[in-house]
Every structure is written in structure tokens, then in C-alpha cells.
Design a protein around this motif. Structure first.
Motif, PDB file in Angstrom:
ATOM      1  N   CYS A   1       3.565  -3.205   0.577  1.00 11.92           N
ATOM      2  CA  CYS A   1       3.012  -3.392  -0.828  1.00 11.92           C
ATOM      3  C   CYS A   1       2.858  -2.084  -1.572  1.00 11.92           C
ATOM      4  O   CYS A   1       2.472  -0.957  -1.000  1.00 11.92           O
ATOM      5  CB  CYS A   1       1.475  -4.144  -0.660  1.00 11.92           C
ATOM      6  N   PRO A   2       3.271  -2.145  -2.926  1.00 13.43           N
ATOM      7  CA  PRO A   2       3.304  -0.677  -3.603  1.00 13.43           C
ATOM      8  C   PRO A   2       2.047  -0.334  -4.213  1.00 13.43           C
ATOM      9  O   PRO A   2       1.771   0.772  -4.464  1.00 13.43           O
ATOM     10  CB  PRO A   2       4.129  -1.072  -4.739  1.00 13.43           C
ATOM     11  N   VAL A   3       0.776  -1.249  -4.119  1.00 11.91           N
ATOM     12  CA  VAL A   3      -0.434  -0.804  -4.606  1.00 11.91           C
ATOM     13  C   VAL A   3      -1.407  -1.276  -3.539  1.00 11.91           C
ATOM     14  O   VAL A   3      -1.062  -1.597  -2.347  1.00 11.91           O
ATOM     15  CB  VAL A   3      -0.622  -1.603  -5.824  1.00 11.91           C
TER      16      VAL A   3
ATOM     17  N   LYS B   1      -4.207   7.840  -4.572  1.00 13.23           N
ATOM     18  CA  LYS B   1      -3.225   8.948  -4.293  1.00 13.23           C
ATOM     19  C   LYS B   1      -1.999   8.497  -3.340  1.00 13.23           C
ATOM     20  O   LYS B   1      -1.142   9.344  -2.895  1.00 13.23           O
ATOM     21  CB  LYS B   1      -4.139   9.815  -3.377  1.00 13.23           C
ATOM     22  N   ASN B   2      -1.749   7.269  -3.084  1.00 15.84           N
ATOM     23  CA  ASN B   2      -0.681   6.598  -2.314  1.00 15.84           C
ATOM     24  C   ASN B   2      -0.080   5.389  -2.761  1.00 15.84           C
ATOM     25  O   ASN B   2      -0.033   4.405  -2.078  1.00 15.84           O
ATOM     26  CB  ASN B   2      -0.908   6.588  -0.704  1.00 15.84           C
ATOM     27  N   CYS B   3      -0.396   5.160  -4.235  1.00 14.76           N
ATOM     28  CA  CYS B   3       0.156   4.007  -4.819  1.00 14.76           C
ATOM     29  C   CYS B   3       1.153   4.453  -5.883  1.00 14.76           C
ATOM     30  O   CYS B   3       1.081   5.230  -6.662  1.00 14.76           O
ATOM     31  CB  CYS B   3      -1.205   3.671  -5.445  1.00 14.76           C
ATOM     32  N   THR B   4       2.042   3.503  -5.870  1.00 16.28           N
ATOM     33  CA  THR B   4       3.389   3.724  -6.548  1.00 16.28           C
ATOM     34  C   THR B   4       2.998   3.721  -7.890  1.00 16.28           C
ATOM     35  O   THR B   4       3.603   4.163  -8.985  1.00 16.28           O
ATOM     36  CB  THR B   4       4.361   2.818  -6.178  1.00 16.28           C
TER      37      THR B   4
ATOM     38  N   GLN C   1      -0.012   4.070  -9.523  1.00 13.89           N
ATOM     39  CA  GLN C   1      -0.560   5.150  -9.990  1.00 13.89           C
ATOM     40  C   GLN C   1       0.294   6.377 -10.376  1.00 13.89           C
ATOM     41  O   GLN C   1       0.048   6.987 -11.347  1.00 13.89           O
ATOM     42  CB  GLN C   1      -1.764   5.417  -8.924  1.00 13.89           C
ATOM     43  N   ASP C   2       1.291   6.476  -9.590  1.00 21.17           N
ATOM     44  CA  ASP C   2       2.321   7.727  -9.588  1.00 21.17           C
ATOM     45  C   ASP C   2       2.962   7.701 -11.012  1.00 21.17           C
ATOM     46  O   ASP C   2       3.253   8.571 -11.711  1.00 21.17           O
ATOM     47  CB  ASP C   2       3.070   7.672  -8.250  1.00 21.17           C
ATOM     48  N   ILE C   3       3.351   6.104 -11.099  1.00 19.28           N
ATOM     49  CA  ILE C   3       4.237   6.008 -12.521  1.00 19.28           C
ATOM     50  C   ILE C   3       3.485   6.234 -13.600  1.00 19.28           C
ATOM     51  O   ILE C   3       3.969   6.895 -14.601  1.00 19.28           O
ATOM     52  CB  ILE C   3       4.883   4.598 -12.185  1.00 19.28           C
TER      53      ILE C   3
END
Length: 580
Positions: free
Chosen positions: A198-200, A105-108, A110-112
């Protein structure tokens, strides 16, 4: 100005604007994974590709500047298909067990993936997981790394340590610890900036929340929790609380609901640190010890790790005062245990800190009379506190304000601003002025050391004594300052160093917000609390004065030195490669 069209909308932008920046000006968000402005603009992830009408190949929006007459499409079928394939390929080498990931829920990524509507993976998944020490404060899961290079660039360009690097080539390209080292053997400062950028979920702090819950449930332990100044400025961000709602008093209530026996404010020992460090500074200044090199603050463990590995010859210039975290642990296991009349071994001291380096610092030991053990038993980051609140299904909106426990109850505004760059220096100067003159300065007399500049300097007159000071945050800036000091280009008497840009408010244990740097906003929050505090001088803290009267004697006394000071040569850091 340059005239272009984006998705058939005409727009004029200044020359030098990137396609991504231009699109944002008209409300078009182009997805990105590896991009960090001014730090990582290499277009490696290929998620931000757009179509330039008339060109066969797609181009990256993050590092291509607009040209007159460009027609750009950010959502053409060609772009959609390319992004979809790129993200699917990334997922084929990524452990996407999001339900058990600390960054869910705070992962770039995952969002993309969600925004692209990906519901299946047409490629065979091949995930590589490399061994990593589970005890090290900084954790890396190679199976989640997307090779975006952010950690490499933030460590090199901002912190100047080069802990991470690219390993192997071609399809085997990976990111790993530089120079083929294990992380335990590297000169890592544990600042945690690689984690927050880190985006992940490839990088994270070691999760110690289960140990905290276990301690709370142990009837043989007296759990004592301390809350650092910078935590109050950030803990509500990921819980949906406004600055006004997210009071430190609500954290007290949440911790008591979890089972904590006593909850205290680290601001108490921030004030205690000023009493010890301020007196130490005046003593060393008047005795001529600072004629060549300055005294450095010792509050930041990331900075301590840095100086020991990069400039070991300058370690004698460090203040011997322990950090507020360690002082608090030592105080609870001596003064507080004495007041309770219990064995110090029964006390389990938990720190809530904005910092990952504090997890490493807590292994330092307290030796005093018959007691031997760690000052602090467990360190939790701000993120871990938020996870514990969620884990116990505590609704932060319903929390009421609790009160800190006696006798370590009172803190001052001077102690609160410890969490912002320049705060330690300002608090120290407020009390140093009093110690020299016998009267208080104006509370904001030393506000020149405030601000987000990476390297600030000022000169103050304290009763005829000229004091030259410097404040630096971020280890890249620190290296520049240290080199300038060694070359004799600058001369100071007192220097404050914070490893993280902006100070503890920008610490590696704070909540993560993609593409946002909130240290300045959080720091302003701490200065607001200082401005409105009843007490703004550390030397006026009644709890600190009482502790000296009842137990420590006076600053720099034999007893206070035995408990509140440390030996910086008692442990070793792996040296920088050039010093081996």
C-alpha cells in the motif's frame, strides 16, 4: 532499438520499453502512485502522465511503450499542472493528517505532494471513513485509501486469495473486502502483503505498542520478549543502520532500556521445533503415513490459515508441532516459570515478529496441567519495534551489544535461517540426516532448497532412504503446488510452505520500502549469519538439549507433545467462498 527524445535528450532503448523505464535510464524519475511492475500497471492514478509532442492528450508513462521518433516531455507546464490537479483531487478525498499517520515520512502520496510543492487545497475536502473492527490484526482506514488497486492486485496475482475488490461505481468507487464480506468473515491469511504494498496509510497492522509499554511498566508482570530470526535482518533499515551495525544484540539493549525483564532469541525454539518436527517427520515417513501426501511444515500461521480455508481436507498432513513463536511462549510459561519458581500467570510473553499473521496466531491457547492461557500475550511487528525505539528517543547509533538471557540463550545457524524460504526445510534435513545416520552431514549439504524461486523441489538420499522435498513461498505458488499434489502430478514426502514471497524476511510486518522487494537481500543476511555461526545443527544446541534433559524428556514424549504440539482442529477459519 527505438530512438526517442525525453526532455530534449536523445536515447536509444530496446523495443517494448515503457516511457517510465526509458526515462529512468537517463536519470529522469517520473512520479507514480499506483504502479507495481508486472502486478499493477493500469495507469489509474494518472500521476505519471507525460506530454507526447504533437498529441493533445497527456499519456501515462507506466504502461505506454516507446515508439520510434517519440518526443516526450516529463516536465512541461501542461504536465506540471495536470499532476498538481490530480494530486489535489486525491487529497480532497484523503485524510491527510500526516502527523498522526503510521506511514508519515514513508508515504508515497506525501512525498509526491511535497515534491509538487502543494501548500493549499483549492477543493472542498470530503472524506469517508467506514467502520472496521479495531481488534482485527489487519487494520484498514478507508479515509486514507487512494483507490490505487495495489492491494487488490497483490492479493489476487501474487497471493491468489482475492480478499479485496472494487465496490460501487463512478464517483462512489471504493476498495473494500470482496463479496460484501466483513474482514472477520473473509478467508484472509493475514499475510500482510497488502500492507507492505500500500503506498499510503490505508492499510496497517493493529498497533500494540502501547500495550507493550504498559506491560513493561507493570511491577506485577515478568515481561519476557522473544526476537524472531527475520527481525535481525531488517530492523535497522528504517533506523538508518547498515547490516553490520544492525545486530540482534543491539535490539536486546534497546528492549532492556524500555523495561523488558528478560530477552530471548526465538532461534532457540526454532531449534526446538526442528527436534520435534524432524522426529515427527521421520516417524510418519517410516510408518508409511506419507506414501500418498506429504507432511507440511506448521511454522507459518499465514499458511495455516490458508490451508484451513482453502484445502481443509489436507489439514491432517500438517505437522502438529507448534510454530517457534508459540513453542517459545509455551516454554516460558512451563519450563522457564518452573526454573524461576514463579506462577506462569505472572509471565507476560511478547513476540517481535516480521509477520502480521502472528498477531492472529497468538490467540491460540496453552493448556497444560493447572495452567491455562495464551502461549504468547502480545505480538509486535518489526515496524512496531522501530516505532517504539523512536518513541523512546533511543538513538540506534549509540546502542551497544547486549546478551540474551539464560537458560534459553543459545541458537544455531540452522535456527537463524528459519526466516528465509527453504530455511526450515534445510534445518530439518540437517538434523534428520543425523537422526538416521548418527553423524552430521556437511552443513551446506542441502543448499539446493535455497533461493527465491516460488516453488523449488529436490531429492536427497539419507542413508539409503530417498526423500523428496519441496519448498514454496507466496500463497499463489502454494495454490499451484497444492493442486498439483492433489491431482497426483507431483509427489513429495516433506513440504515447507511460507505465505510471504521469500519467507519471513519478506513478511507483512517488515519495514516498507516503496518499489523495492528486499526479501532476497535479507535472506542472504541470514545465510551469512548461519555460515559464520559456531553451531549449525539444531540437535547440537546445548540449551535445547538441557531443556529436554531437565524438563521435556525427549522429542515426541508425552510431556513435550502436551506443551510443544497443537491441535489444528481446535479452531475454525472462514472457508473460501467456493467451499461454503
Amino acid at each position: 532499438m527505438v530512438n526517442i527524445t525525453i526532455n530534449h535528450q536523445a536515447i536509444s532503448v530496446p523495443d517494448g520499453t515503457t516511457i517510465m523505464e526509458a526515462a529512468k535510464l537517463i536519470g529522469i524519475e517520473i512520479p507514480k502512485l499506483c504502479f507495481l511492475k508486472d502486478i499493477n500497471e493500469i495507469g489509474a492514478c494518472r500521476v505519471c502522465v507525460v506530454e507526447l509532442v504533437g498529441k493533445r492528450r497527456l499519456i501515462t508513462a507506466c504502461n505506454n511503450e516507446v515508439k520510434e521518433g517519440m518526443e516526450i516531455l516529463t516536465n512541461s507546464p501542461k504536465v506540471r499542472e495536470s499532476r498538481k490537479n490530480t494530486v489535489q483531487l486525491l487529497l480532497s478525498e484523503h485524510d491527510f493528517k500526516c502527523a498522526t499517520c503510521v506511514r508519515s515520512k514513508n508515504c508515497t502520496l506525501q512525498d509526491i505532494a511535497n515534491n509538487l510543492g502543494l501548500v493549499d487545497l483549492p477543493f472542498q475536502q470530503k472524506v469517508v471513513k467506514k467502520p472496521w473492527s479495531p481488534e482485527f490484526p489487519l487494520q484498514r482506514d478507508s479515509s486514507k485509501c487512494v483507490k490505487c488497486m495495489r492491494c487488490v492486485q497483490i492479493c489476487e496475482k501474487v497471493q491468489g486469495l482475492n480478499i479485496w475488490d472494487v465496490a460501487n461505481t463512478g464517483s462512489r468507487t471504493d476498495v473494500d473486502v470482496s463479496l460484501n464480506r466483513k474482514i472477520e468473515d473473509a478467508d484472509c491469511a493475514l499475510c500482510g502483503q497488502c500492507i507492505t504494498h500500500c503506498p499510503v496509510g490505508a492499510l496497517s497492522e493493529r498497533d500494540d505498542t502501547s500495550k507493550a509499554f504498559k506491560a513493561f511498566a507493570d511491577p506485577d508482570k515478568v515481561t519476557v520478549v522473544q526476537i524472531a530470526p527475520a527481525v535481525r535482518a531488517a530492523w535497522g533499515e528504517s533506523l538508518g543502520l547498515s547490516r553490520e551495525e544492525a545486530t540482534v544484540e543491539k535490539i536486546i539493549t534497546a528492549l532492556r532500556m524500555m523495561g523488558a525483564d528478560y530477552v530471548f532469541d526465538t532461534v532457540f525454539t526454532a531449534d526446538l521445533t526442528i527436534m520435534e518436527e524432524g522426529n515427527e517427520f521421520l516417524k510418519r515417513l517410516t510408518e508409511g503415513d506419507l506414501d500418498k501426501y506429504p507432511m507440511f511444515t506448521s511454522c507459518c500461521p499465514g499458511w495455516i490459515r490458508f490451508i484451513k480455508s482453502q484445502y481443509p481436507e489436507m489439514v491432517p498432513q500438517l505437522s502438529t508441532a507448534k510454530s517457534p513463536q508459540q513453542m517459545f511462549g509455551a516454554t516460558t510459561k512451563t519450563y522457564f516459570a518452573d526454573k524461576l519458581g514463579i506462577d506462569p500467570e505472572k509471565i507476560f510473553c511478547i513476540s517481535i515478529m516480521p509477520c502480521t499473521a502472528k498477531k492472529g496466531e497468538r490467540t491460540m491457547e496453552l493448556y497444560y496441567k493447572e495452567f491455562a492461557g495464551n502461549d504468547v500475550d502480545l505480538v509486535l511487528t518489526t515496524r512496531e519495534l522501530d516505532r517504539m525505539i523512536k518513541r523512546d528517543y533511543i538513538n540506534p547509533k549509540t546502542l551497544t551489544d547486549g546478551t540474551f538471557d539464560d537458560p534459553l540463550k543459545v541458537g544455531t545457524g540452522a535456527g537463524v535461517i528459519f526466516g528465509a524460504t527453504g530455511g526450515v526445510m534445510e534445518a530439518a534435513l540437517r538434523s534428520a540426516y543425523y537422526l538416521v545416520t548418527g553423524k552430521n552431514p556437511k552443513a551446506d549439504a542441502f543448499a539446493n532448497v535455497r533461493g527465491m524461486e516460488g516453488w523449488k523441489e529436490a531429492t536427497f538420499d539419507i542413508n539409503g532412504i530417498e526423500v523428496k522435498v519441496a519448498v514454496v513461498s507466496g500463497l499463489g505458488n502454494t495454490r499451484k503446488l497444492m493442486n498439483a499434489i492433489k491431482r497426483g502430478e507431483v509427489k513429495y514426502h516433506f513440504v515447507e510452505v511460507m505465505a510471504c514471497p521469500g519467507g519471513c524476511v519478506g513478511g507483512g510486518g517488515q519495514p516498507i520500502h516503496e518499489g523495492q522487494e528486499l526479501a532476497n537481500v535479507r535472506g542472504a543476511n541470514l545465510y551469512f549469519l548461519d555460515q559464520n555461526a559456531q553451531l549449525r545443527f539444531s540437535h547440537e544446541n546445548p540449551s535445547v538439549l538441557k531443556a529436554y534433559e531437565e524438563y521435556f524428556g525427549e522429542p515426541l514424549s508425552h510431556k513435550s507433545h502436551s506443551i510443544l504440539h497443537t491441535d489444528h482442529f481446535a479452531w475454525d477459519m472462514p472457508l473460501a467462498p467456493k467451499r461454503r
